[in-house]
Write a protein that holds these residues in place. Sequence first.
Motif, PDB file in Angstrom:
ATOM      1  N   PRO A 242     -21.430  97.756 -11.041  1.00 37.28           N
ATOM      2  CA  PRO A 242     -21.907  99.111 -11.315  1.00 37.28           C
ATOM      3  C   PRO A 242     -20.908 100.158 -10.811  1.00 37.28           C
ATOM      4  O   PRO A 242     -20.190  99.931  -9.840  1.00 37.28           O
ATOM      5  CB  PRO A 242     -23.215  99.198 -10.525  1.00 37.28           C
ATOM      6  N   ALA A 243     -20.905 101.311 -11.513  1.00 34.25           N
ATOM      7  CA  ALA A 243     -20.027 102.405 -11.089  1.00 34.25           C
ATOM      8  C   ALA A 243     -20.529 102.949  -9.764  1.00 34.25           C
ATOM      9  O   ALA A 243     -21.723 103.044  -9.525  1.00 34.25           O
ATOM     10  CB  ALA A 243     -20.027 103.500 -12.148  1.00 34.25           C
ATOM     11  N   GLY A 244     -19.652 103.276  -8.949  1.00 35.76           N
ATOM     12  CA  GLY A 244     -20.020 103.832  -7.643  1.00 35.76           C
ATOM     13  C   GLY A 244     -20.241 102.775  -6.580  1.00 35.76           C
ATOM     14  O   GLY A 244     -20.614 103.114  -5.440  1.00 35.76           O
ATOM     15  N   ALA A 245     -20.033 101.490  -6.928  1.00 40.53           N
ATOM     16  CA  ALA A 245     -20.209 100.438  -5.897  1.00 40.53           C
ATOM     17  C   ALA A 245     -19.020 100.463  -4.950  1.00 40.53           C
ATOM     18  O   ALA A 245     -17.874 100.567  -5.376  1.00 40.53           O
ATOM     19  CB  ALA A 245     -20.335  99.082  -6.540  1.00 40.53           C
ATOM     20  N   SER A 246     -19.297 100.411  -3.705  1.00 39.50           N
ATOM     21  CA  SER A 246     -18.223 100.447  -2.701  1.00 39.50           C
ATOM     22  C   SER A 246     -17.781  99.016  -2.360  1.00 39.50           C
ATOM     23  O   SER A 246     -18.495  98.036  -2.603  1.00 39.50           O
ATOM     24  CB  SER A 246     -18.709 101.152  -1.438  1.00 39.50           C
ATOM     25  N   ASP A 247     -16.567  98.981  -1.771  1.00 37.71           N
ATOM     26  CA  ASP A 247     -16.053  97.652  -1.422  1.00 37.71           C
ATOM     27  C   ASP A 247     -16.815  97.003  -0.276  1.00 37.71           C
ATOM     28  O   ASP A 247     -16.703  95.793  -0.036  1.00 37.71           O
ATOM     29  CB  ASP A 247     -14.564  97.766  -1.051  1.00 37.71           C
ATOM     30  N   THR A 248     -17.595  97.727   0.429  1.00 34.51           N
ATOM     31  CA  THR A 248     -18.316  97.170   1.576  1.00 34.51           C
ATOM     32  C   THR A 248     -19.667  96.593   1.185  1.00 34.51           C
ATOM     33  O   THR A 248     -20.349  95.978   2.010  1.00 34.51           O
ATOM     34  CB  THR A 248     -18.533  98.255   2.620  1.00 34.51           C
ATOM     35  N   MET A 249     -20.044  96.809  -0.057  1.00 36.39           N
ATOM     36  CA  MET A 249     -21.343  96.323  -0.474  1.00 36.39           C
ATOM     37  C   MET A 249     -21.277  94.804  -0.718  1.00 36.39           C
ATOM     38  O   MET A 249     -20.260  94.278  -1.185  1.00 36.39           O
ATOM     39  CB  MET A 249     -21.810  97.052  -1.748  1.00 36.39           C
ATOM     40  N   SER A 250     -22.408  94.082  -0.435  1.00 36.22           N
ATOM     41  CA  SER A 250     -22.461  92.623  -0.595  1.00 36.22           C
ATOM     42  C   SER A 250     -23.899  92.202  -0.817  1.00 36.22           C
ATOM     43  O   SER A 250     -24.821  92.701  -0.134  1.00 36.22           O
ATOM     44  CB  SER A 250     -21.904  91.925   0.651  1.00 36.22           C
ATOM     45  N   LEU A 305     -26.653  70.109  -6.272  1.00 31.55           N
ATOM     46  CA  LEU A 305     -26.031  71.321  -6.806  1.00 31.55           C
ATOM     47  C   LEU A 305     -26.967  72.132  -7.721  1.00 31.55           C
ATOM     48  O   LEU A 305     -26.526  73.139  -8.326  1.00 31.55           O
ATOM     49  CB  LEU A 305     -24.768  70.953  -7.583  1.00 31.55           C
ATOM     50  N   ARG A 306     -28.198  71.690  -7.822  1.00 36.78           N
ATOM     51  CA  ARG A 306     -29.111  72.450  -8.685  1.00 36.78           C
ATOM     52  C   ARG A 306     -29.659  73.693  -7.992  1.00 36.78           C
ATOM     53  O   ARG A 306     -30.318  74.534  -8.627  1.00 36.78           O
ATOM     54  CB  ARG A 306     -30.270  71.562  -9.132  1.00 36.78           C
ATOM     55  N   GLN A 307     -29.338  73.832  -6.709  1.00 36.41           N
ATOM     56  CA  GLN A 307     -29.724  75.061  -5.992  1.00 36.41           C
ATOM     57  C   GLN A 307     -28.578  75.430  -5.060  1.00 36.41           C
ATOM     58  O   GLN A 307     -28.158  74.613  -4.243  1.00 36.41           O
ATOM     59  CB  GLN A 307     -31.016  74.848  -5.209  1.00 36.41           C
ATOM     60  N   PHE A 308     -28.092  76.657  -5.171  1.00 34.98           N
ATOM     61  CA  PHE A 308     -26.978  77.117  -4.345  1.00 34.98           C
ATOM     62  C   PHE A 308     -27.046  78.632  -4.260  1.00 34.98           C
ATOM     63  O   PHE A 308     -27.783  79.285  -5.001  1.00 34.98           O
ATOM     64  CB  PHE A 308     -25.629  76.655  -4.912  1.00 34.98           C
ATOM     65  N   ASN A 309     -26.227  79.183  -3.360  1.00 30.43           N
ATOM     66  CA  ASN A 309     -26.159  80.637  -3.162  1.00 30.43           C
ATOM     67  C   ASN A 309     -24.783  81.157  -3.593  1.00 30.43           C
ATOM     68  O   ASN A 309     -23.766  80.488  -3.364  1.00 30.43           O
ATOM     69  CB  ASN A 309     -26.392  81.029  -1.709  1.00 30.43           C
ATOM     70  N   LEU A 310     -24.788  82.383  -4.172  1.00 32.03           N
ATOM     71  CA  LEU A 310     -23.559  83.050  -4.517  1.00 32.03           C
ATOM     72  C   LEU A 310     -23.543  84.416  -3.822  1.00 32.03           C
ATOM     73  O   LEU A 310     -24.512  85.147  -3.890  1.00 32.03           O
ATOM     74  CB  LEU A 310     -23.445  83.280  -6.036  1.00 32.03           C
ATOM     75  N   ARG A 311     -22.378  84.699  -3.154  1.00 32.41           N
ATOM     76  CA  ARG A 311     -22.230  85.992  -2.444  1.00 32.41           C
ATOM     77  C   ARG A 311     -21.349  86.901  -3.278  1.00 32.41           C
ATOM     78  O   ARG A 311     -20.219  86.539  -3.609  1.00 32.41           O
ATOM     79  CB  ARG A 311     -21.604  85.732  -1.097  1.00 32.41           C
ATOM     80  N   PHE A 312     -21.916  88.039  -3.644  1.00 36.64           N
ATOM     81  CA  PHE A 312     -21.220  88.982  -4.520  1.00 36.64           C
ATOM     82  C   PHE A 312     -20.698  90.136  -3.675  1.00 36.64           C
ATOM     83  O   PHE A 312     -21.440  90.768  -2.934  1.00 36.64           O
ATOM     84  CB  PHE A 312     -22.158  89.554  -5.589  1.00 36.64           C
ATOM     85  N   THR A 313     -19.399  90.374  -3.787  1.00 40.13           N
ATOM     86  CA  THR A 313     -18.760  91.551  -3.193  1.00 40.13           C
ATOM     87  C   THR A 313     -17.901  92.175  -4.317  1.00 40.13           C
ATOM     88  O   THR A 313     -17.498  91.469  -5.261  1.00 40.13           O
ATOM     89  CB  THR A 313     -17.846  91.170  -2.000  1.00 40.13           C
ATOM     90  N   PRO A 314     -17.584  93.474  -4.229  1.00 35.29           N
ATOM     91  CA  PRO A 314     -16.783  94.099  -5.318  1.00 35.29           C
ATOM     92  C   PRO A 314     -15.438  93.390  -5.507  1.00 35.29           C
ATOM     93  O   PRO A 314     -14.903  93.430  -6.634  1.00 35.29           O
ATOM     94  CB  PRO A 314     -16.594  95.521  -4.847  1.00 35.29           C
ATOM     95  N   GLY A 315     -14.944  92.703  -4.500  1.00 39.99           N
ATOM     96  CA  GLY A 315     -13.654  92.056  -4.659  1.00 39.99           C
ATOM     97  C   GLY A 315     -13.754  90.716  -5.381  1.00 39.99           C
ATOM     98  O   GLY A 315     -12.921  90.369  -6.222  1.00 39.99           O
ATOM     99  N   ASP A 316     -14.778  89.937  -5.082  1.00 38.60           N
ATOM    100  CA  ASP A 316     -14.924  88.610  -5.717  1.00 38.60           C
ATOM    101  C   ASP A 316     -16.358  88.115  -5.543  1.00 38.60           C
ATOM    102  O   ASP A 316     -17.206  88.789  -4.960  1.00 38.60           O
ATOM    103  CB  ASP A 316     -13.955  87.616  -5.083  1.00 38.60           C
ATOM    104  N   VAL A 317     -16.563  86.912  -6.119  1.00 34.01           N
ATOM    105  CA  VAL A 317     -17.856  86.241  -6.001  1.00 34.01           C
ATOM    106  C   VAL A 317     -17.625  84.903  -5.262  1.00 34.01           C
ATOM    107  O   VAL A 317     -16.766  84.121  -5.691  1.00 34.01           O
ATOM    108  CB  VAL A 317     -18.488  85.987  -7.383  1.00 34.01           C
ATOM    109  N   ARG A 318     -18.370  84.689  -4.244  1.00 30.77           N
ATOM    110  CA  ARG A 318     -18.212  83.419  -3.482  1.00 30.77           C
ATOM    111  C   ARG A 318     -19.550  82.713  -3.364  1.00 30.77           C
ATOM    112  O   ARG A 318     -20.572  83.366  -3.202  1.00 30.77           O
ATOM    113  CB  ARG A 318     -17.667  83.708  -2.072  1.00 30.77           C
TER     114      ARG A 318
END
Length: 318
Positions: A242-250, A305-318
């Motif tokens: 989204p527009a206005g998302a900062s790099d510190t958001m996660s 592997l049918r259940q896992f977590n993904l961490r979203f940051t403006p730089g990448d997805v982990r």
Amino acid sequence: MAVKPPRDPQDVGYTWPTVLAVAVHLLVVFFSLVSLPSSTAEPDSSSIVQATLVSTETFTDQAQQATEQQAALNSSTEPDEAEPAPEPDTSEQEALQQQAAEAAAREEAEARAEEQARELQEAQAQAEAEAQRREEEAQRLAEQQEVEAQAREDAQREAEAEAQRQREAEAEAQRQREAEAEAQRQREAEAEAQRQREAEAARQRQLEGEAQAAANAQQAQQAANSFINIVRRAVEQAWLIPAGASDTMSATIQVRLGPSGEVLLTTIASSSGDSAFDRSAMQAVEHAAPFSELRDLPAEQQRNLRQFNLRFTPGDVR
């Protein structure tokens, strides 16, 4: 082996008793022939009555001579048929009678001497027979003792042989026990070696299993990492920040997949504080699905592997 029979202390020689008996008999004959001097004159008869030691044949000859002289006197004194009988000579008749008596005494003495000699011979024969019997008895006893000694020797040899057989049997039994003990030790050693080999094989299998498990785990981890990277890249490509998302958001989104890799559910595990940012992350997961690469993984890894977590940051997805 012949054993010399022991000498009976009652056995004595018969030489001296025989000599003494003969001497006594001769003395008896001597005294029977000796006559006292007569008061009347006798014809020359000194040669007949003289006391001398003579043999039995001499006494018999003298008696025969006296008998012949008496017969001669009788024939000379018989009266002729033509002549009248003269008066007999009394002194001559007495001398002849005395000679006849002495001859009879000598014959009786000879008979007694012969009887005593026979008795002596019989006694000697009995003594010899008794000595022979004793010698035979001693010989029999010696033979019996020899037989008994031989029997004792045989019994002793048999006892020694039996003792030797027992010793050999005990030695054989001892050897068998030692052989059985050695065989038992060998069996135990072989069993212990077998147990060690089996334990070593078990440890080897365990190590191999652990290595295989580690390899499988590493492979699974690699497969899981590969699948997660595939999902992450697909989600990054589908995410519209989204527009206005900062790099510190996660924001952390929990994803649950189906067996074919389709998305069953997405939930916010950790919010960024911005609902638009959180919603964009969830939409990115839904747009990137389905993740068909999940079906290429083993069933165990699929479940993990049918259940896992993904961490979203403006730089990448982990």
